[in-house]
Each structure stands twice: as C-alpha cells, then as structure tokens.
Scaffold this motif. Structure first.
Motif, PDB file in Angstrom:
ATOM      1  N   UNK A  54     -27.919 -49.358 -33.947  1.00  0.00           N
ATOM      2  CA  UNK A  54     -26.873 -50.120 -33.270  1.00  0.00           C
ATOM      3  C   UNK A  54     -25.783 -49.178 -32.758  1.00  0.00           C
ATOM      4  N   UNK A  55     -25.414 -48.193 -33.559  1.00  0.00           N
ATOM      5  CA  UNK A  55     -24.374 -47.235 -33.148  1.00  0.00           C
ATOM      6  C   UNK A  55     -24.810 -46.436 -31.923  1.00  0.00           C
ATOM      7  N   UNK A  56     -26.058 -46.013 -31.905  1.00  0.00           N
ATOM      8  CA  UNK A  56     -26.559 -45.265 -30.751  1.00  0.00           C
ATOM      9  C   UNK A  56     -26.545 -46.129 -29.497  1.00  0.00           C
ATOM     10  N   UNK A  57     -26.960 -47.387 -29.626  1.00  0.00           N
ATOM     11  CA  UNK A  57     -26.931 -48.295 -28.481  1.00  0.00           C
ATOM     12  C   UNK A  57     -25.493 -48.514 -28.006  1.00  0.00           C
ATOM     13  N   UNK A  58     -24.574 -48.684 -28.944  1.00  0.00           N
ATOM     14  CA  UNK A  58     -23.167 -48.891 -28.586  1.00  0.00           C
ATOM     15  C   UNK A  58     -22.619 -47.677 -27.840  1.00  0.00           C
ATOM     16  N   UNK A  59     -22.945 -46.484 -28.306  1.00  0.00           N
ATOM     17  CA  UNK A  59     -22.493 -45.261 -27.625  1.00  0.00           C
ATOM     18  C   UNK A  59     -23.040 -45.196 -26.205  1.00  0.00           C
ATOM     19  N   UNK A  60     -24.310 -45.457 -26.042  1.00  0.00           N
ATOM     20  CA  UNK A  60     -24.939 -45.352 -24.724  1.00  0.00           C
ATOM     21  C   UNK A  60     -24.426 -46.415 -23.759  1.00  0.00           C
ATOM     22  N   UNK A  61     -24.224 -47.629 -24.266  1.00  0.00           N
ATOM     23  CA  UNK A  61     -23.753 -48.718 -23.411  1.00  0.00           C
ATOM     24  C   UNK A  61     -22.236 -48.760 -23.298  1.00  0.00           C
ATOM     25  N   UNK A  62     -21.567 -47.903 -24.077  1.00  0.00           N
ATOM     26  CA  UNK A  62     -20.112 -47.781 -24.048  1.00  0.00           C
ATOM     27  C   UNK A  62     -19.421 -49.106 -24.354  1.00  0.00           C
TER      28      UNK A  62
END
Length: 148
Positions: A54-62
C-alpha cells in the motif's frame, strides 16, 4: 510553431485525447464496478510493476496511504485485488491483481499501452524523456493553479 500556436493546438487536442481514453471499452469482467481514473492508475501500476505494498502504491500515485487502502479495500471486496501478508514484514500487505481479473485488466490497459508504444518507439530516448517531462510539468502547473 509559436508558443501561442502550440497552446491552441494543445487546448484543442487534450479534450479529444481524454474523450478517446474514456470511450475505451471496459471489459465485461470489470463493468459495474464503478471504476474511476484513479482505479485505472492503481491497476496500471500493479499490472506493469507487479505486486506492491500500500505504501509503494501511495508513493507512486502521490496520494495518502489511507486513500490507497480505501481503493484496495473496495477492489478487494469485488475480488479484483488480493492482499497477502508480506513474508518479510507481517504488518505489511502485498497487493496484487487477482488471477480471475488479470486478463481483463491487461486487455483494458493494452489499448493505451499499445498507442503509447507505437508513438514513443519512433522517438529518440531524449525526445521520449522530453515528452514525459513536459506532461509531468503540465500536471504540476495545473495542480499549482488549482490550489490558488
């Protein structure tokens, strides 16, 4: 081409591009899920980068991790995504596209990916980098103006 001519051309082109992207047919397996563009971006990351936290997705999607958690929860309830414990850290969850939806998502994304591949393959690496940088800069300026 002058700056004014380029601006006019882009103002006329962008709505057509967005309209065409919106008209891309949603595969039958995904219809009725009320998917928004934000879902498409999340699914694209999982399709092209593989399972992510979830954290990686949040970083990528800003966006905030809570936003991603809500999206993942919604798509998980519909069976589109799976969430599994990360063997390296049991507190984290790895998000992936569910096998039953993998083909439909690949089909949905393939139209845009094929078009971009065809267009960008004809350019030099520097030209491709310029296009990506320009689109990112445009997005950033739109965001800046939206905040004022």
């Amino acid at each position: 081409m002058t700056t004014a001519q380029a601006v006019r051309a882009m103002l006329l082109l962008m709505p057509r591009l967005v309209g065409r992207a919106k008209r891309m047919p949603i595969p039958a397996a995904l219809r009725g899920l009320d998917l928004a563009p934000r879902h498409l971006a999340l699914l694209a990351y999982l399709q092209y980068e593989g399972p992510l936290t979830v954290s990686q997705l949040a970083d990528r999607l800003e966006v905030a991790p809570t936003t991603i958690s809500l999206m993942v929860g919604d798509l998980s309830r519909h069976g589109v995504l799976t969430r599994e414990e990360d063997d390296a850290d049991r507190r984290r969850r790895i998000v992936a596209i569910a096998p039953d939806f993998a083909a439909a998502i690949a089909e949905w994304l393939s139209g845009n990916a094929s078009a971009w591949t065809e267009v960008l393959a004809a350019l030099t690496p520097a030209e491709r980098a310029t296009i990506v940088a320009t689109m990112r800069a445009y997005e950033a300026v739109l965001e800046k103006h939206a905040g004022t």
